[in-house]
Enzyme design. Structure first.
Site, PDB file in Angstrom:
ATOM      1  N   HIS A  53      -5.593   8.783  11.771  1.00  0.00           N
ATOM      2  CA  HIS A  53      -5.181   7.371  11.699  1.00  0.00           C
ATOM      3  C   HIS A  53      -3.709   7.198  11.322  1.00  0.00           C
ATOM      4  O   HIS A  53      -3.312   6.122  10.874  1.00  0.00           O
ATOM      5  CB  HIS A  53      -6.083   6.608  10.707  1.00  0.00           C
ATOM      6  CG  HIS A  53      -7.509   6.497  11.170  1.00  0.00           C
ATOM      7  ND1 HIS A  53      -8.545   6.109  10.350  1.00  0.00           N
ATOM      8  CD2 HIS A  53      -8.072   6.718  12.388  1.00  0.00           C
ATOM      9  CE1 HIS A  53      -9.683   6.100  11.037  1.00  0.00           C
ATOM     10  NE2 HIS A  53      -9.425   6.475  12.280  1.00  0.00           N
ATOM     11  N   ARG A  75       0.838  -1.216   0.000  1.00  0.00           N
ATOM     12  CA  ARG A  75       0.000   0.000   0.000  1.00  0.00           C
ATOM     13  C   ARG A  75       0.868   1.260   0.000  1.00  0.00           C
ATOM     14  O   ARG A  75       0.506   2.279  -0.595  1.00  0.00           O
ATOM     15  CB  ARG A  75      -0.920   0.000   1.226  1.00  0.00           C
ATOM     16  CG  ARG A  75      -2.097  -0.950   1.047  1.00  0.00           C
ATOM     17  CD  ARG A  75      -3.030  -0.903   2.242  1.00  0.00           C
ATOM     18  NE  ARG A  75      -3.558   0.422   2.488  1.00  0.00           N
ATOM     19  CZ  ARG A  75      -3.970   0.858   3.680  1.00  0.00           C
ATOM     20  NH1 ARG A  75      -3.910   0.070   4.731  1.00  0.00           N
ATOM     21  NH2 ARG A  75      -4.434   2.069   3.814  1.00  0.00           N
ATOM     22  N   ASN A 122      -7.452   9.477   6.393  1.00  0.00           N
ATOM     23  CA  ASN A 122      -6.567   8.868   5.406  1.00  0.00           C
ATOM     24  C   ASN A 122      -5.118   8.893   5.884  1.00  0.00           C
ATOM     25  O   ASN A 122      -4.710   9.799   6.608  1.00  0.00           O
ATOM     26  CB  ASN A 122      -6.695   9.592   4.069  1.00  0.00           C
ATOM     27  CG  ASN A 122      -8.104   9.486   3.519  1.00  0.00           C
ATOM     28  OD1 ASN A 122      -8.881   8.660   3.990  1.00  0.00           O
ATOM     29  ND2 ASN A 122      -8.435  10.320   2.557  1.00  0.00           N
ATOM     30  N   VAL A 123      -4.368   7.913   5.416  1.00  0.00           N
ATOM     31  CA  VAL A 123      -2.973   7.791   5.833  1.00  0.00           C
ATOM     32  C   VAL A 123      -2.039   8.072   4.662  1.00  0.00           C
ATOM     33  O   VAL A 123      -0.846   7.787   4.721  1.00  0.00           O
ATOM     34  CB  VAL A 123      -2.706   6.375   6.416  1.00  0.00           C
ATOM     35  CG1 VAL A 123      -3.520   6.142   7.683  1.00  0.00           C
ATOM     36  CG2 VAL A 123      -3.014   5.272   5.391  1.00  0.00           C
ATOM     37  N   PRO A 174     -20.770  10.388  -3.408  1.00  0.00           N
ATOM     38  CA  PRO A 174     -21.699   9.944  -4.457  1.00  0.00           C
ATOM     39  C   PRO A 174     -22.834   9.090  -3.906  1.00  0.00           C
ATOM     40  O   PRO A 174     -23.876   8.956  -4.542  1.00  0.00           O
ATOM     41  CB  PRO A 174     -20.827   9.122  -5.410  1.00  0.00           C
ATOM     42  CG  PRO A 174     -19.474   9.038  -4.809  1.00  0.00           C
ATOM     43  CD  PRO A 174     -19.416   9.845  -3.556  1.00  0.00           C
TER      44      PRO A 174
HETATM   45  P1  OAD Z   1     -14.824   3.754   3.453  1.00  0.00           P
HETATM   46  O1  OAD Z   1     -14.243   2.868   2.425  1.00  0.00           O
HETATM   47  O2  OAD Z   1     -15.525   3.117   4.600  1.00  0.00           O
HETATM   48  O3  OAD Z   1     -15.841   4.773   2.761  1.00  0.00           O
HETATM   49  C1  OAD Z   1     -15.483   5.441   1.588  1.00  0.00           C
HETATM   50  C2  OAD Z   1     -16.603   6.377   1.223  1.00  0.00           C
HETATM   51  O4  OAD Z   1     -16.167   7.133   0.094  1.00  0.00           O
HETATM   52  C3  OAD Z   1     -17.916   5.703   0.825  1.00  0.00           C
HETATM   53  O5  OAD Z   1     -18.989   6.309   1.513  1.00  0.00           O
HETATM   54  C4  OAD Z   1     -18.018   5.964  -0.682  1.00  0.00           C
HETATM   55  O6  OAD Z   1     -19.361   6.136  -1.113  1.00  0.00           O
HETATM   56  C5  OAD Z   1     -17.251   7.251  -0.798  1.00  0.00           C
HETATM   57  N1  OAD Z   1     -16.658   7.521  -2.124  1.00  0.00           N
HETATM   58  C6  OAD Z   1     -16.248   6.653  -3.077  1.00  0.00           C
HETATM   59  N2  OAD Z   1     -15.742   7.306  -4.138  1.00  0.00           N
HETATM   60  C7  OAD Z   1     -15.843   8.630  -3.857  1.00  0.00           C
HETATM   61  C8  OAD Z   1     -15.476   9.830  -4.552  1.00  0.00           C
HETATM   62  N3  OAD Z   1     -14.924   9.795  -5.761  1.00  0.00           N
HETATM   63  N4  OAD Z   1     -15.728  11.017  -3.940  1.00  0.00           N
HETATM   64  C9  OAD Z   1     -16.282  11.061  -2.708  1.00  0.00           C
HETATM   65  N5  OAD Z   1     -16.636   9.971  -2.012  1.00  0.00           N
HETATM   66  C10 OAD Z   1     -16.422   8.764  -2.572  1.00  0.00           C
HETATM   67  O7  OAD Z   1     -13.635   4.710   3.954  1.00  0.00           O
HETATM   68  P2  OAD Z   1     -13.529   5.553   5.303  1.00  0.00           P
HETATM   69  O8  OAD Z   1     -14.850   6.053   5.723  1.00  0.00           O
HETATM   70  O9  OAD Z   1     -12.439   6.521   5.091  1.00  0.00           O
HETATM   71  O10 OAD Z   1      -9.246   2.833   9.138  1.00  0.00           O
HETATM   72  O11 OAD Z   1     -13.045   4.453   6.318  1.00  0.00           O
HETATM   73  C11 OAD Z   1     -12.695   4.836   7.607  1.00  0.00           C
HETATM   74  C12 OAD Z   1     -11.606   3.960   8.142  1.00  0.00           C
HETATM   75  O12 OAD Z   1     -11.957   2.587   7.964  1.00  0.00           O
HETATM   76  C13 OAD Z   1     -10.278   4.082   7.425  1.00  0.00           C
HETATM   77  O13 OAD Z   1      -9.518   5.182   7.867  1.00  0.00           O
HETATM   78  C14 OAD Z   1      -9.618   2.795   7.755  1.00  0.00           C
HETATM   79  C15 OAD Z   1     -10.776   1.858   7.502  1.00  0.00           C
HETATM   80  O14 OAD Z   1     -10.733   0.643   8.134  1.00  0.00           O
HETATM   81  C16 OAD Z   1      -8.151   2.197   9.570  1.00  0.00           C
HETATM   82  O15 OAD Z   1      -7.426   1.564   8.822  1.00  0.00           O
HETATM   83  C17 OAD Z   1      -7.926   2.355  11.042  1.00  0.00           C
END
Ligand code: OAD
Length: 261
Positions: A129, A80, A112-113, A225
């Site tokens: 994170h 990654r 995000n990392v 979206p």
């Molecule tokens: P998720 O994968 O859970 O959610 C991603 C979101 O982005 C979804 O709601 C999608 O609909 C949206 N999305 C997709 N494409 C997009 C775009 N082009 N523009 C805007 N939005 C879009 O990711 P996170 O919510 O970031 O933690 O997840 C939170 C945490 O869960 C992460 O930081 C990670 C993960 O496990 C750790 O690793 C501790």
């Protein structure tokens, strides 16, 4: 709740939201994996394309997983790290940097990392994170700049104490860095508008920040979206990819925002 249908063109920005943003004294954005999707960094929970559709987080992103098989975890994060090293900020990251340039009282709180907000020119960034580009000693957390990744059998070790090295990210079951969480909570309490961009809002404590901000009087604007479990409790939902919606929002509110690097 005001909302616009899913579209790949930018949704109309409601006049009331434009007014609220122009008057805002202080703003924040909570970002998640979705904002980096258009940079080629996979999200976690999207069906088919998300990381957790292909990999088991319990095998890769917990302290137990690392204790069981440090090499497996190290290799997954090394893969990654490479992916992220090749990614470039997209128009969504750049729009947030431009909003900060127009309004210094603006904090990006990211889950995000990948470091792409900073690469786009954002300076006020809180990383809840951690950051995958950093590596630390798994025993005492000392950040290391170099490591020997040549062993095919085990993860690299700390040159000082011999413990395995690990990415400086927060795993499930771990607590967030105190200073980051305190800054994020303070911004959520203090802001007039919170943009919630590209997050499914399913991982705590980050997912509590919108409710916290709303409780303290902020307008919540979801940019995604797709609907999320937060969508019923936001003031505005702007449906579309953040690389399209955020530049449109910035232009509607501030006109020609200064270009970010
Ligand atoms: P998720 O994968 O859970 O959610 C991603 C979101 O982005 C979804 O709601 C999608 O609909 C949206 N999305 C997709 N494409 C997009 C775009 N082009 N523009 C805007 N939005 C879009 O990711 P996170 O919510 O970031 O933690 O997840 C939170 C945490 O869960 C992460 O930081 C990670 C993960 O496990 C750790 O690793 C501790």
């Amino acid at each position: 709740m005001n909302s616009t249908p899913t579209a790949s063109v930018a949704p109309a920005i409601p006049a009331a939201l434009i007014g609220r943003l122009r008057k805002a004294r202080s703003m924040a954005a909570l970002t998640g994996a979705g904002i980096s999707a258009e940079s080629g960094v996979p999200t976690f929970r999207d069906a088919q394309t998300g990381m957790w559709a292909k990999f088991d987080p319990l095998e890769l992103a917990t302290p137990d997983a690392f204790r069981r098989n440090a090499k497996l975890v190290w290799d997954w994060y090394a893969w990654r790290r490479e992916l992220v090293a090749q990614a470039r900020p997209n128009a969504g990251h750049r729009a947030l940097a431009a909003i900060e340039a127009a309004n210094p009282n603006f904090l990006v709180i990211t889950q995000n990392v990948d470091g792409l907000h900073q690469a786009a020119g954002s300076r006020n960034v809180v990383e809840l994170h951690g950051n995958i580009r950093r590596v630390k000693c798994s025993r005492d957390g000392t950040i290391v700049a170099t490591w020997d990744d040549s062993s095919p059998r085990e993860a690299p070790r700390c040159a000082q104490c011999g413990a395995f090295l690990r990415p400086d990210v927060v795993w499930f079951e771990e607590t967030l860095p105190d200073d980051a969480l305190v800054r994020a909570e303070h911004a959520a309490r203090d802001c007039d508008v919170l943009l919630v961009v590209g997050t499914a809002a399913e991982v705590y404590p980050a997912a509590m920040l919108p409710a916290y901000a709303r409780h303290h009087g902020a307008a919540i604007v979801e940019i995604n979206p797709n609907p999320t479990r937060l969508s019923d409790r936001v003031d505005y939902a702007l449906r579309g990819p953040s690389g399209i919606v955020l530049p449109a929002l910035a232009a509607a509110v501030w006109g020609d925002v200064p270009a970010s690097p």
